[in-house]
Design a protein around this motif. Structure first.
Motif, mmCIF file in Angstrom:
data_model
loop_
_atom_site.group_PDB
_atom_site.id
_atom_site.type_symbol
_atom_site.label_atom_id
_atom_site.label_comp_id
_atom_site.label_asym_id
_atom_site.label_seq_id
_atom_site.Cartn_x
_atom_site.Cartn_y
_atom_site.Cartn_z
ATOM 1 N N PHE A 253 -56.723 12.991 28.401
ATOM 2 C CA PHE A 253 -57.566 12.375 29.426
ATOM 3 C C PHE A 253 -56.669 11.788 30.505
ATOM 4 C CE2 PHE A 253 -59.964 12.548 25.546
ATOM 5 C CZ PHE A 253 -61.138 13.123 25.995
ATOM 6 N N PHE B 79 -56.616 8.047 31.718
ATOM 7 C CA PHE B 79 -56.317 6.986 30.756
ATOM 8 C C PHE B 79 -54.804 6.889 30.533
ATOM 9 C CE2 PHE B 79 -60.594 7.398 28.271
ATOM 10 C CZ PHE B 79 -61.270 7.069 29.428
ATOM 11 N N GLU C 248 -54.365 4.320 25.721
ATOM 12 C CA GLU C 248 -55.829 4.489 25.708
ATOM 13 C C GLU C 248 -56.229 5.849 25.150
ATOM 14 O OE1 GLU C 248 -57.270 1.634 29.391
ATOM 15 O OE2 GLU C 248 -56.434 3.608 29.814
ATOM 16 N N ARG D 204 -55.983 5.444 21.581
ATOM 17 C CA ARG D 204 -57.012 4.547 21.075
ATOM 18 C C ARG D 204 -58.341 5.284 20.952
ATOM 19 N NH1 ARG D 204 -57.669 -0.466 24.491
ATOM 20 N NH2 ARG D 204 -59.090 0.916 25.583
ATOM 21 N N LEU D 205 -58.563 6.207 21.907
ATOM 22 C CA LEU D 205 -59.790 7.001 21.835
ATOM 23 C C LEU D 205 -59.826 7.787 20.527
ATOM 24 C CD1 LEU D 205 -62.065 7.137 23.794
ATOM 25 C CD2 LEU D 205 -60.954 9.044 24.936
ATOM 26 N N GLY D 206 -58.642 8.265 20.133
ATOM 27 C CA GLY D 206 -58.571 8.972 18.847
ATOM 28 C C GLY D 206 -58.822 8.015 17.700
ATOM 29 N N GLN E 269 -60.316 5.202 17.670
ATOM 30 C CA GLN E 269 -61.676 4.657 17.684
ATOM 31 C C GLN E 269 -62.659 5.592 16.984
ATOM 32 O OE1 GLN E 269 -62.876 3.039 21.625
ATOM 33 N NE2 GLN E 269 -64.790 4.075 21.169
ATOM 34 N N ALA E 270 -62.324 6.884 16.993
ATOM 35 C CA ALA E 270 -63.221 7.861 16.364
ATOM 36 C C ALA E 270 -63.344 7.592 14.873
ATOM 37 C CB ALA E 270 -62.704 9.279 16.603
ATOM 38 N N SER F 116 -69.162 4.377 17.263
ATOM 39 C CA SER F 116 -68.696 3.723 18.482
ATOM 40 C C SER F 116 -69.859 3.244 19.322
ATOM 41 C CB SER F 116 -67.821 4.674 19.300
ATOM 42 O OG SER F 116 -66.547 4.756 18.729
ATOM 43 N N ALA G 60 -63.296 -2.717 24.446
ATOM 44 C CA ALA G 60 -62.698 -1.739 23.545
ATOM 45 C C ALA G 60 -61.323 -2.190 23.072
ATOM 46 C CB ALA G 60 -62.598 -0.390 24.248
ATOM 47 N N TYR H 91 -60.477 -4.496 19.491
ATOM 48 C CA TYR H 91 -60.572 -4.061 18.100
ATOM 49 C C TYR H 91 -59.154 -3.908 17.539
ATOM 50 C CZ TYR H 91 -65.528 -3.273 18.755
ATOM 51 O OH TYR H 91 -66.857 -3.451 18.993
ATOM 52 N N GLU I 213 -51.114 14.780 23.076
ATOM 53 C CA GLU I 213 -52.269 15.417 22.465
ATOM 54 C C GLU I 213 -52.170 15.352 20.949
ATOM 55 O OE1 GLU I 213 -53.119 19.364 23.745
ATOM 56 O OE2 GLU I 213 -55.108 19.263 22.841
ATOM 57 N N MET J 39 -53.012 11.782 19.950
ATOM 58 C CA MET J 39 -54.460 11.524 19.906
ATOM 59 C C MET J 39 -55.042 12.025 18.597
ATOM 60 S SD MET J 39 -55.762 12.759 23.606
ATOM 61 C CE MET J 39 -57.484 12.543 23.324
ATOM 62 N N MET J 40 -54.572 13.227 18.228
ATOM 63 C CA MET J 40 -55.099 13.839 17.022
ATOM 64 C C MET J 40 -54.683 13.019 15.809
ATOM 65 S SD MET J 40 -54.709 17.790 16.175
ATOM 66 C CE MET J 40 -52.998 17.809 15.874
ATOM 67 N N THR K 17 -56.585 9.904 14.801
ATOM 68 C CA THR K 17 -57.820 10.014 14.023
ATOM 69 C C THR K 17 -57.532 10.084 12.529
ATOM 70 O OG1 THR K 17 -57.862 12.425 14.033
ATOM 71 C CG2 THR K 17 -58.900 11.350 15.897
#
Lengths: 255, 415, 290, 319
Positions: free
Chosen positions: A93, A96, A100, A103-105, A107-108, A113, A120, A123, A159, A162-163, A166
């Motif tokens: 993204f 971001f 961030e 964090r998006l990862g 947060q999943a 959510s 955000a 947490y 990338e 991010m993965m 999760t």
């Protein structure tokens, strides 16, 4: 380190009209191993990954994750079962920051959510997971930089980060080295090797040097079929592979 | 604006403005939002002792009703110009606002005139919905008087009548009630009605069938309602032809009237199934309707062929000043001017004397109106003749008076 | 109701459907090839109708007005494409919406300045002015039959052109994959300009031949625009065949709906569209979205 | 990062204070004008949540705006003022539920089809009201009076005066801004922004994106409903045009003109459109031509809207 396969496909088939992109593929992927899938262009490797990740529905056949049928389940459900997926085209993204993105990862992993009011970044658990992922993909020094200022190699790292945020148990990597220079590729390979011990890794890659130096198991796909599966050494000497490869594609596997 | 040079567009000139605004204007309108902000924060007009009478004109100047708005305005201004553009000896300042026939902006626009521009009179409007919203604002501002030059919603001078609200046009009921007996008289039994599905259409159809029943006619064969402002009639006409009524009673106006009459002539044999309606069906639209309108019989409180000196003068003057042919809307605007002139003369220009102004308007008896003699009813609606008209060679020829000095029932008005 | 009612109603629906097709085909091509949501497409229909009105008055005949008006409307489209649209191809859909919304305001106001707010009607050419009596009470206007025939001709011509000319091939390629067009060595600037002008020309042509059956009034463009959107979405973006099927479906649904179920006439076509999209989100003949 | 945030807060507080002073210093006419700007500002912000944050370009957003307006009308007593405390939440709920129901179908589509499907739902809502005699049909219906705040039958706050009503609207705008700002910064907000950029990637991360898009659509609908309720009582009149596609288009224009994905840009866009309309219509009766030219010019030269002007000027300076 052999044991029950984490992923097992049985007669996995996907047709697009008259074309059979993936043809009755039955494979097993075991934890703690890097299992590479190679083959000439159009062999059906990416389609195969898409069937595993739920981006495509199989025409017939089954995909079991630790014994549980996941064929046809939606992408997000499969992802929540611990299957992480990276794409050929970089998918971060850009607006971001690196943190961030991770964090998006992370947060999943929250149960949901659907949380509307607390900021955000408040947490703590999510933040910690994101920091951990950031350091795993070796981008901690880039924490607050926006993703769109990163180099190509760094984006691929992000990338992966991010993965990893999760906390997946299975990593489906689609050409993680594509478009990278030698130094970047080396770093990425290092990263992947480091992850092998506690993840099941399915690697689709064109860089044969890389594949033969990192993979524990290699499957050769040609025309949608899994031609042969074995150790790098076995694949290298397989006459069937040699023939198919030389007959079907421009490049031969590296010696 | 002190004076309008009639015939041209109303300019918004002589309001005091800061020099900076004028400079901005000179530089042209391309300036950005910043300019808009500074321009809107103008000092308001100071109200002094010798101020002109402020007359707000709230009419549609864009959209489907724009032509009606223009003709009403021109008729109105023509009448005031005849009197030297003075009301009770005072100069007139016009504030013209386009209501866009948009009821959603009606409260706003009326408030803008009444509270923002502090007008003494509001002239408006064409669209019933806008008019209803205007009445609501005006009711709460007893110092302002509203004169409605067109919108015919029955309730304006029935349930929701108000002391400071007048109408110089008609009620929807009035325009159709007289046609009931006329159609019955012609021996038609099975009547089909078709109109837009909205309050005015409903009121007109009800009035027609009320008259029809009273004259011994029966119930409607079928009533067809078309979504408001829809002008695709072909399928409806096919259905009408298949139903084979004795006659069709219909109300449309503007683009709808043009199209309906033309499509009707093309799809249905009018000798077999004649078409009747209130005069709006053939008012201001005859040129566009052409031969398709020949022979249509309607009722209205005016006709261009009405042979009265005042009417001939009106038509000649209107043509001379605007280049256009006068119509019923121009007449209503014109009579609005007369009403305003008389009332202001009666109070010597004192707009503060609201009670006397209202009394003067209530007592008005129009003897020199282009539509003939009429007077104001108790509920502030004209008591007037309704003419029976037939389209002959592109004009509405008067066949006679369908109903003399017809008064609206004014149900529920407590004035 | 007797059989003639259904026959005439079907003729009505087909004739309306043909007009819709002309407008919608331009819309769908501009959508499909250029990726532009052109809210101002209806303005070309309006332009055609007003030009027909104005030129027919001056030349005395609708037929001699046709070529001039077509040329003019296409020229306006060409200029608009060159001066404004071209700069925005790479922008978001949102910017296209904003731009074309602005154009609607401009075109509508210019129409008001040039022709005022009056409702006009354009007489059908004398040759075609009559009606054919069908039963004792009803007759069918010759001009409406003429519209259907002409539109059929245009639709046929369009189909042939798309199928067998180089320009048509470029259009088909563009609908499937915009990048492919460049790979084929086609100048996209020229292709886009041509498609835009073609679309505008079709809409203007529809406006012109529709002028005698529709009253010419302000806002006529938007009336056709919104219904054409429905047609395009039903048929599938970029599909001419879809536009044709969608236009006929809407035309017939409208004709019979109005006569048989007038209380649902307004909401009907939108409900049909919503239902269809739930079943096939890409429209009848649209490419599936990625 | 911190000082910038504080600077923004200070600017917000100053803007709020300035707006709160409008009734004290300005003529009633401007109070009404500003009321309109703020009401449309809330409406545009609610659309910005969809367009700018979730990537759902709705061309039917007025349906929810109008639904709440009509709910306000239906809930209002025939000849007495309604109680704000009851009718406002109820009207907002109506809008939110309608958005939830239509959104459940609409968010299944994407891109141009989404634009068209929302347009279709908007038109359906429009015709449903337009063709319903009970709701006043195409004529619309007048409301008896502005609402009051009442406790146990006694009215303690009356909004009949435009100045008081203005303050109510301002409070609603400030509240909406605060809530929406919190929402876009929440975990939920991060998810919808991720969806806007790359929905497939969000799914691969394990997000059931459909539910988030739907929730966003419903929240947007709810705030559109708040604006619709306020609009109904500002005009004291409801009419099908409130639900029409022109209204939706105008809201979209405000959002894009102001700058998408910023929330405050939507309010600036609403101010720009309302003030320009006012300004141009004082200049000429052909104001629509000027407004159209302005919009075309701004989309070509101001790709990031009004909020983009600052960045654009900064870049021009440093160049």
């Amino acid at each position: 380190m052999t044991g029950e396969p984490v992923i097992r496909t049985d007669g996995l088939t996907r047709r697009f009209g008259a074309l059979t992109a993936v043809d009755a593929v039955s494979l097993e992927f075991t934890a703690g191993r890097i299992h590479a899938v190679i083959g000439p262009n159009g062999a059906g490797k990416t389609t195969f990954l898409n069937l595993l990740s739920g981006n495509l529905r199989p025409t017939t056949g089954s995909v079991r994750l630790r014994g549980r049928e996941i064929a046809g389940a939606p992408v997000h459900a499969i992802a929540r079962l611990g299957v992480g997926r990276s794409y050929q085209r970089t998918n971060v993204f850009p607006e971001f920051t690196c943190f961030e993105n991770c964090r998006l990862g992370a947060q999943a992993r929250l149960s949901s959510s659907m949380r509307f009011f607390k900021p955000a970044d408040a947490y703590a658990g999510v933040n910690a997971d994101a920091e951990r992922a950031l350091s795993l993909c070796r981008l901690s020094h880039r924490r607050d930089d926006a993703a769109d200022v990163l180099s190509h190699g760094e984006r691929r790292q992000l990338e992966l980060g991010m993965m990893l945020a999760t906390s997946p148990s299975v990593l489906l990597l689609d050409e993680p080295l594509a478009g990278m220079g030698a130094a970047e590729a080396g770093l990425m390979l290092d990263l992947i090797k480091g992850l092998a011990s506690d993840h099941t890794i399915v690697l689709v890659e064109h860089d044969m040097d890389a594949v033969f130096s990192t993979a524990d198991v290699i499957t050769v796909m040609v025309g949608g079929r899994a031609l042969e599966t074995g150790t790098p050494a076995a694949i290298q000497v397989s006459p069937a592979v040699r023939e198919a490869y030389l007959g079907a594609a421009k490049g031969a596997p590296a010696p | 604006m002190k004076q309008s040079d009639f015939g041209g567009r109303i300019r918004f000139g002589d309001r005091p403005r800061p020099a900076s605004r004028r400079d901005v204007l000179k530089r042209g309108a391309a300036a950005a939002a910043v300019v808009a902000v500074s321009a809107v924060v103008l000092p308001r007009f100071a109200i002094g002792a010798k101020t002109p009478v402020k007359v707000g004109i709230l009419l549609p100047f864009t959209g489907v009703y724009a032509k009606l708005g223009e003709n009403i305005t021109d008729g109105f201004l023509m009448r005031l110009a005849e009197a030297g553009n003075k009301l009770g000896g005072r100069e007139i300042e016009f504030v013209k606002v386009d209501d866009e026939a948009n009821p959603a902006k009606a409260v706003d626009n009326t408030t803008k005139l009444v509270k923002g521009k502090r007008v003494d009179f509001v002239i408006g409007t064409v669209h019933s919905g806008v008019a209803a919203a205007m009445v609501k604002v005006i009711e709460k501002s007893p110092k302002t008087i509203m004169i409605c030059p067109n919108a015919g919603n029955n309730d304006m001078t029935r349930d929701s009548c108000a002391p400071n609200v007048f109408r110089t046009s008609f009620s929807n009921w009035q325009t159709c009630y007289p046609m009931g007996p006329e159609v019955a008289k012609r021996g038609h039994k099975k009547i089909l009605s078709v109109t837009w599905k909205y309050a005015a259409g409903q009121q007109m159809m009800d009035a027609f069938f009320e008259g029809f029943r009273k004259a011994g006619g029966g119930e409607p064969l079928e009533q067809i309602w078309i979504p408001f402002e829809d002008v695709e009639f072909q399928s409806i006409l096919t259905k009408i032809a298949a139903l084979k009524p004795d006659a069709v009673f219909s109300f449309f106006s503007g683009s709808g009237a043009v199209k309906f009459v033309k499509d009707y002539a093309a799809a249905i044999d009018r000798k077999q199934i004649p078409l009747y309606g209130p005069g709006f069906l053939t008012e201001g639209t005859l040129e566009a309707q052409g031969a398709a309108a020949e022979g249509i019989v309607t009722t209205l409180h005016w006709a261009d062929t009405l042979d009265l000196p005042a009417n001939r003068k009106f038509l000649a003057d209107f043509k001379a000043k605007t280049g256009r042919t006068g119509d019923v809307f121009g007449v209503q605007g014109y009579d609005t001017g007369t009403l305003l002139l008389r009332a202001m003369a009666a109070v010597g220009g004192d707009t503060a004397a609201t009670q006397q102004l209202i009394a003067a308007m209530e007592d008005t008896v129009m003897t020199d109106s282009p539509r003939g003699t009429w007077r104001m009813s108790k509920s502030h609606n004209p008591i007037q003749d309704f003419y029976l008209r037939r389209v002959e060679q592109g004009r509405n020829t008067v066949l006679g008076v369908a109903h003399a000095q017809l008064d609206d029932p004014a149900t529920g008005c407590k004035l | 109701m007797d059989i003639s009612f259904y026959v005439i109603q079907a003729l009505n629906g087909i004739q309306y459907g043909f007009l819709l097709f002309l407008v919608a085909s331009g819309l769908t091509l501009v959508f499909g090839v250029m990726g532009i949501i052109n809210l101002a497409h209806g303005s070309f229909f309006m332009m055609g109708a007003y030009l027909a009105l104005w030129l027919a008055r001056h030349t005395g005949s609708l037929f001699s007005a046709l070529p001039i008006a077509l040329l003019f409307a296409t020229a306006v489209a060409f200029l608009a494409e060159r001066l404004a649209f071209r700069h925005l191809y790479r922008r978001r859909h949102l910017d296209h919406v904003l731009l074309t919304y602005g154009f609607i305001l401009i075109f509508n106001e210019l129409q008001r300045i040039l022709w005022g707010n009056d409702v006009h009607s354009v007489p059908a050419p004398d040759l075609l002015a009559g009606s054919i009596p069908l039963t004792a009470t009803q007759s069918y206007p010759v001009y409406r039959i003429f519209i259907s025939i002409v539109c059929l001709g245009v639709a046929f011509g369009l189909a042939v052109a798309i199928r067998s000319t180089r320009f048509g091939m470029a259009i088909r390629a563009g609908v499937v994959n915009r990048e492919m067009v460049e790979a084929l060595g086609i100048d996209t600037n020229k292709l886009f300009a041509a498609v835009f002008c073609l679309g505008a020309g079709l809409a203007a042509f529809a406006g012109m031949i529709a002028a005698p059956v529709e009253a010419v009034y302000p806002g006529i463009g938007e009336t056709f625009l919104i219904v054409s959107f429905v047609v395009v979405v039903i048929g599938g973006i970029g599909s001419l065949r879809g536009a044709f099927v969608g236009a006929m479906a809407i035309g017939l649904a409208d004709a019979f709906g109005k006569a048989l179920m007038p209380q649902f006439a307004g909401i009907g076509i939108y409900a049909v569209m919503a239902a269809l999209l739930l079943w096939r989100p890409q429209g009848l003949f649209g490419e599936k979205q990625a | 990062m911190k000082p910038r945030l504080d600077g923004r807060r200070a600017a917000l507080a100053a803007a709020l204070l300035a707006l709160a002073l409008v009734p004290a210093v300005a003529d009633e006419f401007y109070v009404v004008l500003f009321t309109k700007i703020l009401v449309l500002g809330i409406f545009a912000m609610s659309l910005d949540l969809l367009v700018g944050y979730t990537g759902l370009p709705s061309l039917g957003h007025a349906a929810y705006f109008g639904a709440a307006a009509y709910a306000a009308m239906v809930l209002a007593p025939e000849s007495a003022p309604a109680n704000l405390l009851l009718t406002l939440p109820a009207s907002v709920l109506v809008a939110a539920l309608l958005a939830l129901a239509t959104g459940a179908l609409a968010v299944r589509t994407a891109g141009m089809y989404f634009i068209m499907v929302t347009l279709a739902f908007g038109q359906m809502a429009y015709f449903a009201v337009h063709d319903s005699p009970y709701l006043g049909g195409s004529d619309g219906k007048l409301l008896f009076a502005r609402p009051v705040v009442a406790f146990g039958g006694a009215a303690i706050l009356d909004f009949a005066e435009p100045q008081v009503y203005y303050l109510l609207v301002l409070a609603c705008l400030a509240g909406s801004y605060g809530i929406l700002r919190a929402v876009v910064q929440s975990p939920f907000g991060r998810v919808i922004q991720g969806i806007r950029v790359n929905e497939a990637r969000m799914q691969a991360l394990g997000y059931a994106t459909y539910r988030y898009k739907l929730a966003s659509f419903a929240i947007g609908g709810a705030f559109a409903g708040l604006a619709g309720y306020l609009a109904a009582y500002q005009a004291e009149y409801v009419n099908p045009k409130l639900l029409g596609w022109q209204e939706s288009g105008l809201a979209l224009v405000m959002v894009i003109l102001g700058g998408v994905g910023t929330l405050h840009g939507a309010v600036l866009g609403s101010a720009a459109i309302v003030l320009l309309q006012e300004f141009f219509s004082e200049l000429t009766s052909h104001w629509m031509l000027l407004l159209g030219l302005f919009i075309v010019g701004s989309v070509i030269w101001l790709p990031h809207g009004i909020v983009g002007i600052r960045a654009w000027a900064r870049r021009a300076r440093t160049r």
